[in-house]
Design a protein around this motif. Structure first.
Motif, PDB file in Angstrom:
ATOM      1  N   HIS A 172     -12.583-109.275-104.816  1.00 45.57           N
ATOM      2  CA  HIS A 172     -12.376-109.876-106.128  1.00 45.57           C
ATOM      3  C   HIS A 172     -12.692-108.885-107.245  1.00 45.57           C
ATOM      4  O   HIS A 172     -12.132-108.964-108.333  1.00 45.57           O
ATOM      5  N   ARG A 173     -13.605-107.948-106.952  1.00 44.20           N
ATOM      6  CA  ARG A 173     -14.023-106.979-107.958  1.00 44.20           C
ATOM      7  C   ARG A 173     -14.661-105.793-107.262  1.00 44.20           C
ATOM      8  O   ARG A 173     -15.348-105.947-106.249  1.00 44.20           O
ATOM      9  N   VAL A 174     -14.434-104.599-107.777  1.00 49.26           N
ATOM     10  CA  VAL A 174     -15.089-103.393-107.292  1.00 49.26           C
ATOM     11  C   VAL A 174     -16.006-102.873-108.408  1.00 49.26           C
ATOM     12  O   VAL A 174     -15.538-102.638-109.531  1.00 49.26           O
ATOM     13  N   VAL A 175     -17.290-102.753-108.096  1.00 46.21           N
ATOM     14  CA  VAL A 175     -18.278-102.279-109.069  1.00 46.21           C
ATOM     15  C   VAL A 175     -18.743-100.894-108.630  1.00 46.21           C
ATOM     16  O   VAL A 175     -19.220-100.722-107.501  1.00 46.21           O
ATOM     17  N   VAL A 176     -18.575 -99.918-109.508  1.00 48.73           N
ATOM     18  CA  VAL A 176     -18.884 -98.521-109.188  1.00 48.73           C
ATOM     19  C   VAL A 176     -20.010 -98.030-110.096  1.00 48.73           C
ATOM     20  O   VAL A 176     -19.959 -98.238-111.319  1.00 48.73           O
ATOM     21  N   SER A 177     -21.011 -97.393-109.492  1.00 48.13           N
ATOM     22  CA  SER A 177     -22.105 -96.797-110.255  1.00 48.13           C
ATOM     23  C   SER A 177     -21.973 -95.278-110.197  1.00 48.13           C
ATOM     24  O   SER A 177     -21.718 -94.704-109.127  1.00 48.13           O
ATOM     25  N   LEU A 178     -22.155 -94.629-111.360  1.00 54.93           N
ATOM     26  CA  LEU A 178     -22.045 -93.174-111.464  1.00 54.93           C
ATOM     27  C   LEU A 178     -23.351 -92.596-112.005  1.00 54.93           C
ATOM     28  O   LEU A 178     -23.935 -93.146-112.954  1.00 54.93           O
TER      29      LEU A 178
END
Length: 381
Positions: A133-139
């Motif tokens: 449903h959603r892709v959450v990416v941390s950088l």
């Protein structure tokens, strides 16, 4: 936060929201958090794989303006490659891969131009094994990790250098004695064995320093508190230096009392005094003065502690170096030692709840001053 909500967005919270984050005012208020407040980069893609959130940290880390990222496919807005040059989104395939996967652990990846970045991802599903449903990416930038790696490399290099000399000496003398024992007189044997003993002592002290650093860095430095007579400890250290060849007139002690009772770890107090006195003797000049006096305890307005000041009459520490004195590997103008002693001293003082400072003494040399609180057990107070 708003990007983690599974309910459909109202029209005004779509990717084209007024603030350009893809997160509208309703969501921001309900979460009480602005994505731009996050210290790390945050990139969120919706069920169609298009970017709906691209916070300020992500724009800074990737050097991509937020307006150019919002609404674009995730792999286009964030074109990542692994260290072998392969496209990361094609390898991981978050939307079409295994339904049991819920994300990717943090790893080093490359942005266009070869810049490294630390990336982790989470795949949000409305129900187990359902579509993403959603892709959450941390950088995150790699600067902090590189500083840590450099610090570890410096530590290893310093330890290797400091161990090489005494171990070479120990190996050389023992091999010589074993091969040619009968050829040496008793005095020659004694001299070589004394040298081996001294070098073994250097290795032991270095290992002890490394263990102390490990405990200080991990917060596991143990203190065995008991009553400590700080004046007697100072006198004992000065006597040891005089026995070792220093002139008695080089030392001056001023004790102002009465001193409050001090509960501390006597072995650790010996480490502090030994390091500071050795520093003053080795790097300073003229008279080494030690002052012991009561002083307000750190962080307490109505409690007295004990202050100890060690100063010399040498050239002192340059003003620009004052801020680095208590860091690892700092050495004065005269080379020698591992550069770890003052770092350990600061760690021990702070573990006791005290403070330590460095400045210029009345005679122009370096002046170190530490204050320890009483730290008396509550049942004795």
């Amino acid at each position: 936060m708003a990007v983690g909500m599974s309910s459909p967005r109202p029209a005004h919270t779509a990717a084209g929201s007024a603030d350009g984050t893809g997160i509208g005012p309703v969501d921001a208020l309900s979460a009480g958090l602005d994505p731009d407040d996050l210290p790390d980069g945050l990139v969120v893609a919706d069920a169609d794989g298009r970017v709906v959130c691209f916070n300020a940290a992500a724009a800074r880390i990737t050097a991509t303006p937020r307006a150019e990222a919002i609404g674009r496919p995730l792999e286009a807005a964030l074109p990542l490659e692994d260290l072998k040059g392969k496209r990361w989104w094609a390898l991981t395939d978050p939307y079409g891969g295994l339904a049991t996967r819920n994300g990717q652990p943090e790893r080093n990846l490359l942005l266009p131009g070869g810049r490294e970045v630390l990336v982790s991802a989470r795949y949000v599903r409305e129900h187990p094994l359902g579509p993403v449903h959603r892709v959450v990416v941390s950088l995150r930038g790699t600067e902090a990790r590189r500083r840590t790696e450099r610090s570890h490399a410096e530590l290893i290099a310093t330890v290797a250098h400091e161990l090489r000399s005494p171990l070479t000496s120990v190996k050389g003398f023992t091999a010589t004695l074993l091969a040619k024992w009968e050829r040496f007189t008793d005095d020659q044997k004694r001299l070589m064995l004394e040298t081996v003993d001294a070098d073994a002592g250097r290795v032991t002290r270095l290992i002890a320093e490394l263990l102390d650093i490990s405990r200080i860095d991990s917060g596991r430095l143990e203190l065995r508190r008991q009553p400590v007579d700080i004046s007697a400890a100072v006198a004992r250290h000065i006597q040891a230096l005089i026995t070792g060849g220093q002139a008695p007139e080089r030392f001056r002690v001023h004790a102002r009392g009465p001193l409050p009772a001090l509960w501390a770890d006597p072995d650790k107090i010996d480490q502090i005094l030994g390091n500071l006195l050795e520093n003053a003797v080795r790097h300073g000049e003229g008279t080494v003065t030690m002052e012991i006096a009561p002083a307000p305890a750190p962080g307490a307005c109505d409690e007295m502690g004990t202050a100890v000041t060690v100063s010399d009459e040498g050239p002192g520490i340059p003003e620009e170096s004052m801020g680095r004195v208590f860091t690892r590997f700092w050495r004065g103008s005269k080379r020698g030692g591992t550069g770890l002693g003052l770092y350990i001293v600061k760690g021990i003082v702070e573990a006791h709840g005290g403070t330590i400072t460095v400045g210029r003494g009345p005679g122009g040399g370096a002046e170190f001053r530490f204050i320890l609180p009483v730290s008396m057990p509550a049942y004795l107070a």
